[in-house]
Design an enzyme around this catalytic site. Structure first.
Site, PDB file in Angstrom:
ATOM      1  N   GLY A   1      18.728  -2.207  -4.789  1.00  0.00           N
ATOM      2  CA  GLY A   1      19.227  -1.822  -6.352  1.00  0.00           C
ATOM      3  C   GLY A   1      20.095  -2.924  -6.953  1.00  0.00           C
TER       4      GLY A   1
ATOM      5  N   GLU B   1      29.157  -8.590  -2.789  1.00  0.00           N
ATOM      6  CA  GLU B   1      28.852  -7.944  -1.544  1.00  0.00           C
ATOM      7  C   GLU B   1      29.968  -8.231  -0.534  1.00  0.00           C
ATOM      8  OE1 GLU B   1      26.244  -5.617  -0.464  1.00  0.00           O
ATOM      9  OE2 GLU B   1      27.516  -5.853   1.462  1.00  0.00           O
TER      10      GLU B   1
ATOM     11  N   THR C   1      21.449  -2.161   3.160  1.00  0.00           N
ATOM     12  CA  THR C   1      21.169  -1.531   4.295  1.00  0.00           C
ATOM     13  C   THR C   1      19.488  -1.667   4.603  1.00  0.00           C
ATOM     14  OG1 THR C   1      22.559   0.337   3.492  1.00  0.00           O
ATOM     15  CG2 THR C   1      20.674   0.962   4.955  1.00  0.00           C
ATOM     16  N   CYS C   2      18.784  -1.738   3.470  1.00  0.00           N
ATOM     17  CA  CYS C   2      17.109  -1.801   3.883  1.00  0.00           C
ATOM     18  C   CYS C   2      16.934  -3.314   4.581  1.00  0.00           C
ATOM     19  CB  CYS C   2      16.463  -1.945   2.661  1.00  0.00           C
ATOM     20  SG  CYS C   2      14.642  -2.141   2.844  1.00  0.00           S
TER      21      CYS C   2
ATOM     22  N   CYS D   1      15.289  -0.335   6.724  1.00  0.00           N
ATOM     23  CA  CYS D   1      14.091  -0.419   6.965  1.00  0.00           C
ATOM     24  C   CYS D   1      13.334  -1.673   7.432  1.00  0.00           C
ATOM     25  CB  CYS D   1      13.221  -0.698   5.449  1.00  0.00           C
ATOM     26  SG  CYS D   1      14.317   0.109   4.060  1.00  0.00           S
TER      27      CYS D   1
ATOM     28  N   LYS E   1      14.096  -1.967  11.177  1.00  0.00           N
ATOM     29  CA  LYS E   1      13.396  -0.688  11.776  1.00  0.00           C
ATOM     30  C   LYS E   1      11.939  -0.991  12.041  1.00  0.00           C
ATOM     31  CE  LYS E   1      11.383   1.741   9.478  1.00  0.00           C
ATOM     32  NZ  LYS E   1      12.039   2.727   8.653  1.00  0.00           N
TER      33      LYS E   1
ATOM     34  N   TYR F   1      17.331 -13.423  -0.613  1.00  0.00           N
ATOM     35  CA  TYR F   1      17.828 -12.576  -1.682  1.00  0.00           C
ATOM     36  C   TYR F   1      18.904 -13.413  -2.529  1.00  0.00           C
ATOM     37  CZ  TYR F   1      16.080  -7.830  -0.919  1.00  0.00           C
ATOM     38  OH  TYR F   1      15.423  -6.656  -0.849  1.00  0.00           O
TER      39      TYR F   1
ATOM     40  N   ALA G   1      34.312  -5.765  -3.448  1.00  0.00           N
ATOM     41  CA  ALA G   1      35.074  -5.611  -5.092  1.00  0.00           C
ATOM     42  C   ALA G   1      35.484  -4.162  -5.324  1.00  0.00           C
ATOM     43  CB  ALA G   1      33.910  -5.873  -5.986  1.00  0.00           C
TER      44      ALA G   1
ATOM     45  N   GLY H   1      22.078  11.920   8.835  1.00  0.00           N
ATOM     46  CA  GLY H   1      22.248  11.756   7.112  1.00  0.00           C
ATOM     47  C   GLY H   1      23.349  10.470   7.052  1.00  0.00           C
TER      48      GLY H   1
ATOM     49  N   ASP I   1      21.395   4.702  -3.333  1.00  0.00           N
ATOM     50  CA  ASP I   1      21.806   5.699  -2.579  1.00  0.00           C
ATOM     51  C   ASP I   1      23.123   6.476  -2.774  1.00  0.00           C
ATOM     52  OD1 ASP I   1      19.435   5.064  -0.983  1.00  0.00           O
ATOM     53  OD2 ASP I   1      20.385   4.541   0.818  1.00  0.00           O
TER      54      ASP I   1
HETATM   55  P1  NDP Z   1      17.801  12.713   7.040  1.00  0.00           P
HETATM   56  O1  NDP Z   1      18.563  13.481   5.838  1.00  0.00           O
HETATM   57  O2  NDP Z   1      16.684  12.330   6.936  1.00  0.00           O
HETATM   58  O3  NDP Z   1      18.282  13.549   8.380  1.00  0.00           O
HETATM   59  C1  NDP Z   1      19.386  14.202   8.792  1.00  0.00           C
HETATM   60  C2  NDP Z   1      19.259  14.905  10.003  1.00  0.00           C
HETATM   61  O4  NDP Z   1      20.238  15.406  10.512  1.00  0.00           O
HETATM   62  C3  NDP Z   1      18.384  16.111   9.642  1.00  0.00           C
HETATM   63  O5  NDP Z   1      17.687  16.777  10.651  1.00  0.00           O
HETATM   64  C4  NDP Z   1      19.590  17.362   9.423  1.00  0.00           C
HETATM   65  O6  NDP Z   1      19.076  18.550   9.780  1.00  0.00           O
HETATM   66  C5  NDP Z   1      20.586  16.670  10.468  1.00  0.00           C
HETATM   67  N1  NDP Z   1      21.720  17.164  10.143  1.00  0.00           N
HETATM   68  C6  NDP Z   1      22.636  16.938   9.252  1.00  0.00           C
HETATM   69  N2  NDP Z   1      23.856  17.517   9.397  1.00  0.00           N
HETATM   70  C7  NDP Z   1      23.773  17.913  10.573  1.00  0.00           C
HETATM   71  C8  NDP Z   1      25.171  18.295  11.352  1.00  0.00           C
HETATM   72  N3  NDP Z   1      26.539  18.498  10.708  1.00  0.00           N
HETATM   73  N4  NDP Z   1      24.784  18.817  12.343  1.00  0.00           N
HETATM   74  C9  NDP Z   1      23.433  18.711  12.940  1.00  0.00           C
HETATM   75  N5  NDP Z   1      22.572  18.234  12.351  1.00  0.00           N
HETATM   76  C10 NDP Z   1      22.744  17.548  11.182  1.00  0.00           C
HETATM   77  O7  NDP Z   1      18.872  11.638   7.264  1.00  0.00           O
HETATM   78  P2  NDP Z   1      18.510  10.417   8.155  1.00  0.00           P
HETATM   79  O8  NDP Z   1      19.893   9.846   8.588  1.00  0.00           O
HETATM   80  O9  NDP Z   1      17.744  10.229   9.052  1.00  0.00           O
HETATM   81  O10 NDP Z   1      18.233   9.226   7.193  1.00  0.00           O
HETATM   82  C11 NDP Z   1      18.980   8.998   5.795  1.00  0.00           C
HETATM   83  C12 NDP Z   1      18.053   8.727   4.730  1.00  0.00           C
HETATM   84  O11 NDP Z   1      17.726   7.213   4.822  1.00  0.00           O
HETATM   85  C13 NDP Z   1      16.983   9.619   4.470  1.00  0.00           C
HETATM   86  O12 NDP Z   1      17.180  10.688   4.029  1.00  0.00           O
HETATM   87  C14 NDP Z   1      15.886   8.519   3.836  1.00  0.00           C
HETATM   88  O13 NDP Z   1      15.886   8.804   2.513  1.00  0.00           O
HETATM   89  C15 NDP Z   1      16.379   7.390   4.210  1.00  0.00           C
HETATM   90  N6  NDP Z   1      15.281   6.816   5.279  1.00  0.00           N
HETATM   91  C16 NDP Z   1      14.174   6.578   4.906  1.00  0.00           C
HETATM   92  C17 NDP Z   1      13.194   6.071   5.739  1.00  0.00           C
HETATM   93  C18 NDP Z   1      11.606   5.510   5.607  1.00  0.00           C
HETATM   94  O14 NDP Z   1      11.469   5.790   4.314  1.00  0.00           O
HETATM   95  N7  NDP Z   1      10.959   5.609   6.631  1.00  0.00           N
HETATM   96  C19 NDP Z   1      13.676   5.500   7.215  1.00  0.00           C
HETATM   97  C20 NDP Z   1      15.001   5.760   7.456  1.00  0.00           C
HETATM   98  C21 NDP Z   1      15.941   6.371   6.640  1.00  0.00           C
HETATM   99  P3  NDP Z   1      18.615  19.508   8.627  1.00  0.00           P
HETATM  100  O15 NDP Z   1      17.337  19.039   8.439  1.00  0.00           O
HETATM  101  O16 NDP Z   1      18.575  20.741   9.403  1.00  0.00           O
HETATM  102  O17 NDP Z   1      19.530  19.465   7.587  1.00  0.00           O
END
Ligand code: NDP
Length: 468
Positions: free
Chosen positions: A22, A41, A48-49, A54, A57, A105, A121, A271, A312
């Site tokens: 972004g 930066e 991240t991407c 991404c 990955k 970039y 920064a 997350g 994000d």
């Molecule tokens: P997500 O939000 O996708 O998943 C987080 C997972 O962790 C869920 O299963 C959640 O459970 C679980 N969780 C969260 N907190 C806890 C906790 N305290 N204890 C136990 N389990 C927990 O996050 P990710 O880290 O996988 O990815 C981050 C973001 O990055 C994604 O939301 C996405 O937007 C982006 N991303 C996109 C990709 C793509 O487009 N292909 C690839 C990788 C990342 P529950 O579901 O029950 O809440």
């Protein structure tokens, strides 16, 4: 250079904090309009991407699928000789590629005369940015915060420091023999597929009933089954209770249900958190929510008039194309006299699991909350490639249609190239395609995608939230 009504002169028209998708897009496009732009930066340009998300990955996903291709080749008459895998070579080649992209970039910024700073920064006021490497403060008429986030390190867990997050998973010194990954979202599911494909004994540990919450239930269940067929263990309804160091470099993971797993690596994919700590937001008066994400209005503007936040760090939808779109809308609104609000509706997404998921629109569950009467078209079949390969793998296609208007409100695919399909399904859904539009579209034959336009009879209906 801009002048305020008070006769003030700023160093920059725009200063961007954060060189990810972004931030870079906003800086580059604004500078291309002849504005004076700076960007800082603290890590590597690309964010991240490109650096730890991404791009690497997807490269690792490719790496993880070859062994199946070697096996599948036999049914097509091939004899594949002895194969072996070199993790360090993959890591080194990945590093070379992301370094190349990082360079692009940077070149894109410099080519448009953006002043590029390699430093942390922080805000020091509504127009003031402190640059750590030079220990000086510069001023800007407008500021964008696009600092993104970082993986949740699960600090509340005893022994969490023994675990890794996705950032480290890319650069492990050696491929582990076994790993347990906590979480069942995008990152957990994708990395489980990667490690499993590379021969690692892989376990997913999830607190809920089924992986990939929020996705269509049929996709979730089928991917679960496909993962188990490939040898991935999935433990649901449990979390870690503590992690301990075991002998031989192994980790002992205690689960809430009482079981203990001894593995080479423990990974958290729980997350992400916003990188807003110590950013000086309070000095500028920028508001965050209680988790630290920056609050913005529909134009990505914070509560401070001259400060915006993109990507994000705002926790709208944490996806690269969304951050880029938000940046483009910012430039259009602020510098092209063409106000554009980011459109967060009907965002297609892919999960690069193996097999992969491509999806756009509502899951059946969510559609049933919104529409009283649905027609659901579903096909579950063996992809053609696996007729001769003999692999036991299924593919799923599903269209969810609002019976009243005939509009397709959700389209879901699990199987080879599902991510590619999602991109084009998204165009159709954005245009408001009806099921009749799908029906009158000629099939591409022989392909898997043709199922999307040849499911003439609905599989079932959903009325008042219940399948009938
Ligand atoms: P997500 O939000 O996708 O998943 C987080 C997972 O962790 C869920 O299963 C959640 O459970 C679980 N969780 C969260 N907190 C806890 C906790 N305290 N204890 C136990 N389990 C927990 O996050 P990710 O880290 O996988 O990815 C981050 C973001 O990055 C994604 O939301 C996405 O937007 C982006 N991303 C996109 C990709 C793509 O487009 N292909 C690839 C990788 C990342 P529950 O579901 O029950 O809440």
């Amino acid at each position: 250079m801009d002048f305020t009504g008070l006769g003030m002169v700023y160093d920059y028209d725009l200063f961007v904090i954060g060189g990810g998708s972004g931030g870079v897009r906003a800086a580059r496009r604004t500078a291309a309009l002849g504005k004076k732009v700076g960007i800082a930066e603290e890590s590597r340009y690309g964010g991240t991407c490109v650096i730890r998300g991404c791009v690497p990955k997807k490269l690792y996903v490719y790496a993880s699928t070859f062994h199946e291709s070697f096996e599948d080749a036999a049914g097509y008459g091939w004899t594949v000789g002895k194969t072996s895998f070199d993790w360090s070579k993959l890591v080194a080649n990945k590093e070379a590629e992301i370094t190349r992209l990082e360079g692009l970039y940077r070149k894109g910024l410099e080519g448009n005369n953006v002043e590029v700073f390699d430093t942390r920064a922080e805000l020091r006021g509504t127009h003031d940015i402190w640059l750590r490497s030079e220990d000086r403060t510069v001023t800007a008429e407008r500021i964008i915060i696009a600092v993104g986030g970082y993986p949740n390190p699960h600090e509340a867990l005893e022994g969490h420091e023994l675990g890794i997050v996705s950032d480290q998973a890319f650069d492990l010194e050696q491929l582990p023999e076994s790993i347990v990954i906590a979480g069942a979202g995008y990152i957990a599911v994708e990395f489980a597929g990667i490690f499993n494909g590379l021969g690692v004994d892989t376990t997913i540990l999830y607190r809920g009933p089924e992986i990939l919450s929020g996705f269509d239930d049929d996709l979730r269940e089928l991917l679960h089954a496909e993962y188990e067929k490939r040898g991935i263990k999935i433990i649901t309804h449990q979390v870690f209770s503590k992690i301990e160091q075991a002998s031989g470099g192994k980790k002992r993971a205690h689960l809430s249900g009482g079981d203990v797993l001894e593995v080479d690596e423990v990974m958290f994919a729980l997350g992400r958190l916003p990188s807003t700590g110590s950013l000086g937001l309070e000095l500028a008066g920028v508001e965050t929510d209680d988790r630290g994400y920056i609050r913005v209005n529909e134009y990505s503007r914070t509560n401070v008039d001259n400060i915006w936040a993109l990507g994000d760090v705002t926790d709208r939808v944490q996806l690269t194309p969304v951050a880029i779109h938000e940046a483009m809308c910012f430039v259009s609104t602020e510098y092209l006299n063409d106000p554009q609000r980011p459109d967060h509706d009907l965002i297609a997404t892919a999960v690069f699991s193996h097999p992969e998921i491509g999806t756009v629109g509502l899951s059946e569950h969510d559609a049933a909350q919104k529409y009283g009467h649905l027609k659901v078209y579903s096909a579950n079949f063996k992809p053609m490639k696996h007729t001769l390969s003999g692999r036991d793998s299924r593919m799923l296609m599903k269209l969810i249609v609002d019976a009243e208007t005939d509009r397709v409100v959700g389209a879901h695919v699990l199987g080879p190239d599902a991510g590619e399909m999602a991109q084009l399904m998204a165009v159709s859904l954005k245009m408001g395609a009806t099921k009749a539009d799908f029906d009158r579209t000629m099939a591409v034959h022989p392909s898997a995608a043709e199922e999307l336009v040849t499911m003439y009879d609905h599989s079932y209906e959903v009325k008042g939230g219940t399948r009938v």
